[in-house]
Motif scaffolding. Structure first.
Motif, PDB file in Angstrom:
ATOM      1  N   ILE A 147      28.196  39.751  37.714  1.00  0.00           N
ATOM      2  CA  ILE A 147      29.618  40.050  37.913  1.00  0.00           C
ATOM      3  C   ILE A 147      30.519  39.496  36.822  1.00  0.00           C
ATOM      4  CG2 ILE A 147      29.486  40.359  40.404  1.00  0.00           C
ATOM      5  CD1 ILE A 147      30.358  37.435  40.722  1.00  0.00           C
ATOM      6  N   VAL A 148      29.996  38.682  35.928  1.00  0.00           N
ATOM      7  CA  VAL A 148      30.852  38.126  34.877  1.00  0.00           C
ATOM      8  C   VAL A 148      30.950  39.103  33.706  1.00  0.00           C
ATOM      9  CG1 VAL A 148      30.344  35.740  35.482  1.00  0.00           C
ATOM     10  CG2 VAL A 148      29.008  36.855  33.722  1.00  0.00           C
ATOM     11  N   GLY A 149      32.092  39.047  33.045  1.00  0.00           N
ATOM     12  CA  GLY A 149      32.288  39.862  31.861  1.00  0.00           C
ATOM     13  C   GLY A 149      32.623  41.320  32.130  1.00  0.00           C
ATOM     14  N   LYS A 150      32.600  41.728  33.373  1.00  0.00           N
ATOM     15  CA  LYS A 150      33.012  43.090  33.723  1.00  0.00           C
ATOM     16  C   LYS A 150      34.535  43.156  33.598  1.00  0.00           C
ATOM     17  CE  LYS A 150      28.898  44.208  35.500  1.00  0.00           C
ATOM     18  NZ  LYS A 150      27.911  44.540  34.548  1.00  0.00           N
ATOM     19  N   PRO A 151      35.102  44.332  33.338  1.00  0.00           N
ATOM     20  CA  PRO A 151      36.563  44.434  33.283  1.00  0.00           C
ATOM     21  C   PRO A 151      37.195  44.006  34.611  1.00  0.00           C
ATOM     22  CG  PRO A 151      35.540  46.411  32.397  1.00  0.00           C
ATOM     23  CD  PRO A 151      34.439  45.600  33.031  1.00  0.00           C
ATOM     24  N   ALA A 152      38.283  43.276  34.527  1.00  0.00           N
ATOM     25  CA  ALA A 152      38.965  42.796  35.733  1.00  0.00           C
ATOM     26  C   ALA A 152      39.337  43.956  36.652  1.00  0.00           C
ATOM     27  CB  ALA A 152      40.205  41.993  35.356  1.00  0.00           C
ATOM     28  N   SER A 153      39.749  45.069  36.071  1.00  0.00           N
ATOM     29  CA  SER A 153      40.159  46.212  36.893  1.00  0.00           C
ATOM     30  C   SER A 153      38.990  46.753  37.714  1.00  0.00           C
ATOM     31  CB  SER A 153      40.748  47.317  36.019  1.00  0.00           C
ATOM     32  OG  SER A 153      39.784  47.767  35.064  1.00  0.00           O
ATOM     33  N   VAL A 154      37.784  46.726  37.158  1.00  0.00           N
ATOM     34  CA  VAL A 154      36.598  47.205  37.874  1.00  0.00           C
ATOM     35  C   VAL A 154      36.244  46.251  39.011  1.00  0.00           C
ATOM     36  CG1 VAL A 154      34.105  47.639  37.644  1.00  0.00           C
ATOM     37  CG2 VAL A 154      35.690  48.467  35.891  1.00  0.00           C
ATOM     38  N   ILE A 155      36.278  44.951  38.727  1.00  0.00           N
ATOM     39  CA  ILE A 155      35.965  43.952  39.756  1.00  0.00           C
ATOM     40  C   ILE A 155      36.983  44.035  40.885  1.00  0.00           C
ATOM     41  CG2 ILE A 155      35.737  41.487  40.246  1.00  0.00           C
ATOM     42  CD1 ILE A 155      34.873  41.159  37.271  1.00  0.00           C
ATOM     43  N   GLU A 156      38.253  44.086  40.525  1.00  0.00           N
ATOM     44  CA  GLU A 156      39.309  44.144  41.532  1.00  0.00           C
ATOM     45  C   GLU A 156      39.187  45.406  42.389  1.00  0.00           C
ATOM     46  OE1 GLU A 156      44.186  44.065  41.894  1.00  0.00           O
ATOM     47  OE2 GLU A 156      43.270  44.176  39.917  1.00  0.00           O
ATOM     48  N   LYS A 157      38.996  46.553  41.743  1.00  0.00           N
ATOM     49  CA  LYS A 157      38.875  47.817  42.478  1.00  0.00           C
ATOM     50  C   LYS A 157      37.684  47.767  43.435  1.00  0.00           C
ATOM     51  CE  LYS A 157      38.207  52.766  41.851  1.00  0.00           C
ATOM     52  NZ  LYS A 157      37.965  53.845  40.896  1.00  0.00           N
ATOM     53  N   THR A 158      36.575  47.245  42.964  1.00  0.00           N
ATOM     54  CA  THR A 158      35.371  47.167  43.792  1.00  0.00           C
ATOM     55  C   THR A 158      35.593  46.269  45.001  1.00  0.00           C
ATOM     56  OG1 THR A 158      33.989  47.558  41.852  1.00  0.00           O
ATOM     57  CG2 THR A 158      32.908  46.612  43.789  1.00  0.00           C
ATOM     58  N   LEU A 159      36.173  45.094  44.767  1.00  0.00           N
ATOM     59  CA  LEU A 159      36.425  44.170  45.877  1.00  0.00           C
ATOM     60  C   LEU A 159      37.399  44.768  46.891  1.00  0.00           C
ATOM     61  CD1 LEU A 159      36.563  40.755  43.985  1.00  0.00           C
ATOM     62  CD2 LEU A 159      34.825  41.520  45.615  1.00  0.00           C
ATOM     63  N   LEU A 160      38.427  45.448  46.404  1.00  0.00           N
ATOM     64  CA  LEU A 160      39.387  46.081  47.323  1.00  0.00           C
ATOM     65  C   LEU A 160      38.725  47.205  48.123  1.00  0.00           C
ATOM     66  CD1 LEU A 160      42.595  46.137  45.096  1.00  0.00           C
ATOM     67  CD2 LEU A 160      42.171  44.702  47.110  1.00  0.00           C
ATOM     68  N   GLN A 161      37.801  47.921  47.491  1.00  0.00           N
ATOM     69  CA  GLN A 161      37.081  48.970  48.222  1.00  0.00           C
ATOM     70  C   GLN A 161      36.197  48.365  49.313  1.00  0.00           C
ATOM     71  OE1 GLN A 161      35.291  51.017  44.868  1.00  0.00           O
ATOM     72  NE2 GLN A 161      36.718  52.726  45.095  1.00  0.00           N
ATOM     73  N   TYR A 162      35.570  47.236  49.020  1.00  0.00           N
ATOM     74  CA  TYR A 162      34.803  46.549  50.062  1.00  0.00           C
ATOM     75  C   TYR A 162      35.733  46.094  51.186  1.00  0.00           C
ATOM     76  CZ  TYR A 162      30.292  46.198  47.628  1.00  0.00           C
ATOM     77  OH  TYR A 162      29.096  46.472  47.033  1.00  0.00           O
ATOM     78  N   LYS A 163      36.865  45.542  50.805  1.00  0.00           N
ATOM     79  CA  LYS A 163      37.818  45.036  51.795  1.00  0.00           C
ATOM     80  C   LYS A 163      38.302  46.144  52.730  1.00  0.00           C
ATOM     81  CE  LYS A 163      42.159  42.479  52.115  1.00  0.00           C
ATOM     82  NZ  LYS A 163      43.209  41.774  51.366  1.00  0.00           N
ATOM     83  N   GLU A 164      38.500  47.325  52.178  1.00  0.00           N
ATOM     84  CA  GLU A 164      39.010  48.460  52.950  1.00  0.00           C
ATOM     85  C   GLU A 164      37.886  49.308  53.564  1.00  0.00           C
ATOM     86  OE1 GLU A 164      41.329  50.301  49.897  1.00  0.00           O
ATOM     87  OE2 GLU A 164      42.770  48.657  49.852  1.00  0.00           O
ATOM     88  N   ASP A 165      36.640  48.822  53.501  1.00  0.00           N
ATOM     89  CA  ASP A 165      35.462  49.527  54.019  1.00  0.00           C
ATOM     90  C   ASP A 165      35.232  50.889  53.370  1.00  0.00           C
ATOM     91  OD1 ASP A 165      34.516  47.542  55.781  1.00  0.00           O
ATOM     92  OD2 ASP A 165      35.994  48.131  57.289  1.00  0.00           O
ATOM     93  N   LYS A 166      35.679  51.043  52.127  1.00  0.00           N
ATOM     94  CA  LYS A 166      35.413  52.274  51.394  1.00  0.00           C
ATOM     95  C   LYS A 166      34.057  52.210  50.700  1.00  0.00           C
ATOM     96  CE  LYS A 166      40.245  53.448  50.768  1.00  0.00           C
ATOM     97  NZ  LYS A 166      41.360  53.560  49.827  1.00  0.00           N
ATOM     98  N   LEU A 167      33.534  51.010  50.530  1.00  0.00           N
ATOM     99  CA  LEU A 167      32.176  50.781  50.041  1.00  0.00           C
ATOM    100  C   LEU A 167      31.433  50.035  51.127  1.00  0.00           C
ATOM    101  CD1 LEU A 167      32.567  49.543  46.340  1.00  0.00           C
ATOM    102  CD2 LEU A 167      31.649  51.728  47.103  1.00  0.00           C
ATOM    103  N   LYS A 168      30.177  50.344  51.279  1.00  0.00           N
ATOM    104  CA  LYS A 168      29.364  49.652  52.276  1.00  0.00           C
ATOM    105  C   LYS A 168      28.511  48.601  51.590  1.00  0.00           C
ATOM    106  CE  LYS A 168      30.964  52.188  55.515  1.00  0.00           C
ATOM    107  NZ  LYS A 168      32.160  51.664  56.111  1.00  0.00           N
ATOM    108  N   GLY A 169      28.406  47.476  52.223  1.00  0.00           N
ATOM    109  CA  GLY A 169      27.590  46.388  51.715  1.00  0.00           C
ATOM    110  C   GLY A 169      27.007  45.604  52.870  1.00  0.00           C
TER     111      GLY A 169
END
Length: 99
Positions: free
Chosen positions: A51-73
Motif C-alpha cells: 500500500i505504500v507509494g501508491k497515489p494518495a487519490s487511489v488509496i483514498e478512493k479505495t478506502l472510501l469505497q470499502y467504507k461505503e460497501d462499494k468494494l467487498k473485503g
C-alpha cells in the motif's frame, strides 16, 4: 468557570486540528494497516497488497469505497468505517509519501 471551560475547549480544537496532529494520527492509523499489508506497508506475501507509494487519490478512493460497501473485503469494510473521511484522506497522503 465558563471562560476556562470555553478556553480549554478552544485549545483542544486548535491542537487536535493542527497539521502536526493530522500527520501523527495518520502515522498511527497507517501502523494498523501494516499488520496485514506487511512491514512498512510492503507486503512479503504473494497474495498480499503493498500500500505504500501508491497515489494518495487511489488509496483514498479505495478506502472510501470499502467504507461505503462499494468494494467487498474480508475486514477492510469494517476497518474503513472506523475512520472519518478526513482521517482516510490524511492516511492516504501519508502512505503515498512513503517509499
Amino acid at each position: 468557570m465558563k471562560k476556562m471551560y470555553l478556553f480549554g475547549l478552544c485549545m483542544g480544537l486548535v491542537v487536535f486540528s493542527s497539521p502536526i496532529y493530522a500527520v501523527e494520527s495518520a502515522k498511527v492509523i497507517a501502523a494498523t494497516c501494516f499488520g496485514c499489508h506487511g512491514p512498512d506497508g510492503k507486503t512479503t506475501n504473494k497474495k498480499g497488497y503493498s500500500i505504500v507509494g501508491k497515489p494518495a487519490s487511489v488509496i483514498e478512493k479505495t478506502l472510501l469505497q470499502y467504507k461505503e460497501d462499494k468494494l467487498k473485503g474480508t475486514v477492510m469494510n469494517r476497518i474503513a468505517k472506523g475512520y472519518t473521511d478526513e482521517e482516510i484522506k490524511k492516511v492516504a497522503e501519508y502512505l503515498a509519501s512513503l517509499k
